[in-house]
Design a protein around this motif. Structure first.
Motif, short mmCIF file in Angstrom:
data_model
loop_
_atom_site.label_atom_id
_atom_site.label_comp_id
_atom_site.label_asym_id
_atom_site.label_seq_id
_atom_site.Cartn_x
_atom_site.Cartn_y
_atom_site.Cartn_z
N SER A 227 -15.87 43.62 -34.85
CA SER A 227 -15.40 42.35 -34.28
C SER A 227 -14.47 42.65 -33.10
CB SER A 227 -14.62 41.61 -35.37
OG SER A 227 -13.38 42.27 -35.59
N PRO A 228 -14.00 41.61 -32.42
CA PRO A 228 -13.03 41.86 -31.34
C PRO A 228 -11.70 42.42 -31.84
CG PRO A 228 -14.03 39.69 -31.11
CD PRO A 228 -14.43 40.20 -32.46
N ASP A 229 -11.49 42.43 -33.17
CA ASP A 229 -10.30 43.11 -33.72
C ASP A 229 -10.48 44.62 -33.69
OD1 ASP A 229 -9.01 40.76 -34.39
OD2 ASP A 229 -8.79 41.25 -36.52
N THR A 230 -11.71 45.08 -33.81
CA THR A 230 -11.95 46.52 -33.99
C THR A 230 -12.69 47.15 -32.81
OG1 THR A 230 -14.04 46.14 -35.15
CG2 THR A 230 -12.05 46.24 -36.52
N CYS A 231 -13.04 46.34 -31.84
CA CYS A 231 -13.74 46.85 -30.65
C CYS A 231 -12.99 46.41 -29.40
CB CYS A 231 -15.14 46.24 -30.51
SG CYS A 231 -16.23 46.40 -31.92
N ARG A 232 -13.15 47.13 -28.31
CA ARG A 232 -12.74 46.61 -27.00
C ARG A 232 -14.00 46.20 -26.25
NH1 ARG A 232 -8.49 50.74 -27.09
NH2 ARG A 232 -6.53 49.59 -27.09
N PHE A 233 -13.98 44.95 -25.75
CA PHE A 233 -15.08 44.43 -24.94
C PHE A 233 -14.53 43.98 -23.61
CE2 PHE A 233 -16.16 42.81 -29.33
CZ PHE A 233 -17.25 43.63 -29.55
N TRP A 234 -15.18 44.39 -22.53
CA TRP A 234 -14.81 43.89 -21.21
C TRP A 234 -16.02 43.15 -20.65
CZ3 TRP A 234 -12.44 49.00 -18.75
CH2 TRP A 234 -11.26 49.32 -19.45
N ASP A 235 -15.75 42.01 -20.03
CA ASP A 235 -16.85 41.28 -19.41
C ASP A 235 -17.54 42.18 -18.39
OD1 ASP A 235 -17.98 38.32 -18.83
OD2 ASP A 235 -17.81 39.46 -16.96
N LEU A 236 -18.87 42.23 -18.46
CA LEU A 236 -19.62 43.19 -17.64
C LEU A 236 -19.45 42.90 -16.14
CD1 LEU A 236 -21.35 45.56 -18.56
CD2 LEU A 236 -23.35 44.09 -18.47
N ASP A 237 -19.31 41.63 -15.78
CA ASP A 237 -19.21 41.27 -14.36
C ASP A 237 -17.77 41.29 -13.85
OD1 ASP A 237 -21.94 40.93 -14.16
OD2 ASP A 237 -21.81 38.86 -14.88
N THR A 238 -16.85 40.70 -14.63
CA THR A 238 -15.47 40.53 -14.12
C THR A 238 -14.50 41.59 -14.63
OG1 THR A 238 -14.78 39.17 -15.99
CG2 THR A 238 -15.80 38.02 -14.13
N GLY A 239 -14.88 42.32 -15.70
CA GLY A 239 -13.97 43.31 -16.29
C GLY A 239 -12.90 42.69 -17.18
N GLU A 240 -12.94 41.36 -17.34
CA GLU A 240 -11.92 40.69 -18.15
C GLU A 240 -11.95 41.19 -19.60
OE1 GLU A 240 -10.75 36.13 -19.42
OE2 GLU A 240 -12.54 36.49 -18.22
N LYS A 241 -10.76 41.38 -20.17
CA LYS A 241 -10.65 41.85 -21.55
C LYS A 241 -10.96 40.70 -22.51
CE LYS A 241 -7.15 45.52 -20.92
NZ LYS A 241 -7.39 45.88 -19.55
N MET A 242 -11.83 40.97 -23.49
CA MET A 242 -12.32 39.90 -24.38
C MET A 242 -12.10 40.29 -25.84
SD MET A 242 -14.16 37.90 -22.15
CE MET A 242 -15.48 37.20 -23.08
N ASP A 243 -10.95 40.86 -26.15
CA ASP A 243 -10.75 41.44 -27.48
C ASP A 243 -9.28 41.39 -27.85
OD1 ASP A 243 -9.33 43.79 -26.36
OD2 ASP A 243 -11.29 44.16 -25.44
N LYS A 244 -8.90 42.14 -28.88
CA LYS A 244 -7.54 42.04 -29.42
C LYS A 244 -6.47 42.50 -28.43
CE LYS A 244 -5.69 44.08 -33.26
NZ LYS A 244 -5.57 44.38 -34.70
N ASP A 245 -6.85 43.19 -27.37
CA ASP A 245 -5.85 43.53 -26.35
C ASP A 245 -5.18 42.28 -25.78
OD1 ASP A 245 -5.86 46.27 -26.53
OD2 ASP A 245 -7.12 46.63 -24.77
N ARG A 246 -5.87 41.14 -25.80
CA ARG A 246 -5.26 39.90 -25.31
C ARG A 246 -4.07 39.50 -26.20
NH1 ARG A 246 -8.18 38.46 -21.14
NH2 ARG A 246 -6.53 36.98 -20.68
N PHE A 247 -4.20 39.79 -27.50
CA PHE A 247 -3.09 39.54 -28.44
C PHE A 247 -2.04 40.66 -28.33
CE2 PHE A 247 -1.42 40.73 -32.67
CZ PHE A 247 -0.70 39.58 -32.99
N ARG A 248 -2.51 41.92 -28.30
CA ARG A 248 -1.57 43.05 -28.24
C ARG A 248 -0.61 42.92 -27.07
NH1 ARG A 248 -6.49 46.25 -29.03
NH2 ARG A 248 -6.55 47.09 -31.15
N PHE A 249 -1.13 42.52 -25.93
CA PHE A 249 -0.34 42.54 -24.69
C PHE A 249 -0.04 41.14 -24.15
CE2 PHE A 249 -2.78 46.56 -24.87
CZ PHE A 249 -1.70 47.40 -25.10
N ASP A 250 -0.15 40.13 -25.03
CA ASP A 250 0.21 38.74 -24.67
C ASP A 250 -0.46 38.30 -23.36
OD1 ASP A 250 1.95 38.42 -26.90
OD2 ASP A 250 3.46 39.62 -25.84
#
Ligand code: UDP
Length: 236
Positions: A194-217
């Motif tokens: 899940s996004p808790d256990t994986c890092r996903f970046w949007d293929l086109d924009t590189g936007e972070k789509m995973d728990k890093d959004r929570f980790r780093f506010d």
């Protein structure tokens, strides 16, 4: 199959025994933690989203030759699984440098790794999940050399399958963590994907789509999880 008794409560899930010793029920919670419990919070609907994503990915891996603990989705938050005696090794696979790889070795974030890096961590919160190699794992009695070879071979196969799966959904699979366990004579993939256990970046924009959004506010945590679910399930 019904929940009988709480076997274990982890950071993101509860595991219940059922009337059949061969099966457990994983209940996905909204609780979120990061940095080994130093940051705590919750992500609205995360349990529902992570269960839905995992319930799509485990059968996909199973159909492609990776044995897993998944049996069936019981409800929004509940997954029926085969009972596992968890191997206390966290297997991390990396395709792109991020997180602790950057901190520990000085890679630039986003550097593409020509070959995936597979790492082993000791699953022990009190010790802060230290990085280890197969010699540590064997010395600690966690697994035999041949079992570790099996874990690494599964991890490599899972990476090929998931990389392709997510690329088709415009997500870059940066890295992820796997856990395995023993069920009788078999070694099965356990836990969640899940996004808790994986890092996903949007293929086109590189936007972070995973728990890093929570980790780093970074904000937009719920929306990112919902978008990953949408792309994985292709619905909503
Ligand atoms: N990961 C995880 N649980 C852990 C540690 C790591 O699910 O206890 C995942 C994490 O989400 C990332 C990958 O494993 O997708 C690699 O994490 P890393 O070693 O970079 O650790 P972090 O920077 O998150 O502390």
């Amino acid at each position: 199959m019904k929940k009988e008794r709480l076997l274990h409560e982890g950071k993101a899930k509860k595991v219940f025994l059922t009337e059949d010793a061969n099966f457990v029920i994983q209940e996905f919670k909204d609780d979120a933690t990061a940095f080994n419990n130093k940051k705590k919070g919750s992500i609205v609907n995360k349990g529902v989203v992570n269960n839905a994503i995992s319930c799509k990915l485990f059968p996909y891996l199973q159909e492609n030759g990776v044995p897993t603990h998944f049996v069936e989705k019981l409800s929004d938050r509940d997954m029926l699984c085969k009972y596992l005696d968890i191997i206390k090794i966290e297997v991390v696979v990396r395709n792109v440098a991020a997180g602790s790889l950057v901190r520990r070795y000085g890679f630039s974030e986003g550097a593409v790794l020509d070959d995936p890096i597979i790492e082993l961590y000791l699953k022990d919160d009190d010790l802060d999940d230290p990085l280890m190699n197969e010699h540590h794992a064997i010395a600690l009695g966690l697994a035999s050399y041949s079992e570790i070879e099996i874990l690494q071979a599964y991890a490599a196969r899972i990476n090929s399958l998931l990389k392709e799966f997510f690329a088709q959904r415009k997500l870059r699979l940066v890295d992820f963590k796997l856990e395995f366990g023993r069920h009788g004579e078999e070694i099965l993939l356990g836990d969640e994907i899940s996004p808790d256990t994986c890092r996903f970046w949007d293929l086109d924009t590189g936007e972070k789509m995973d728990k890093d959004r929570f980790r780093f506010d970074l904000g937009g945590v719920e929306d990112a999880y919902a978008e990953v679910r949408h792309r994985v399930l292709g619905e909503d």
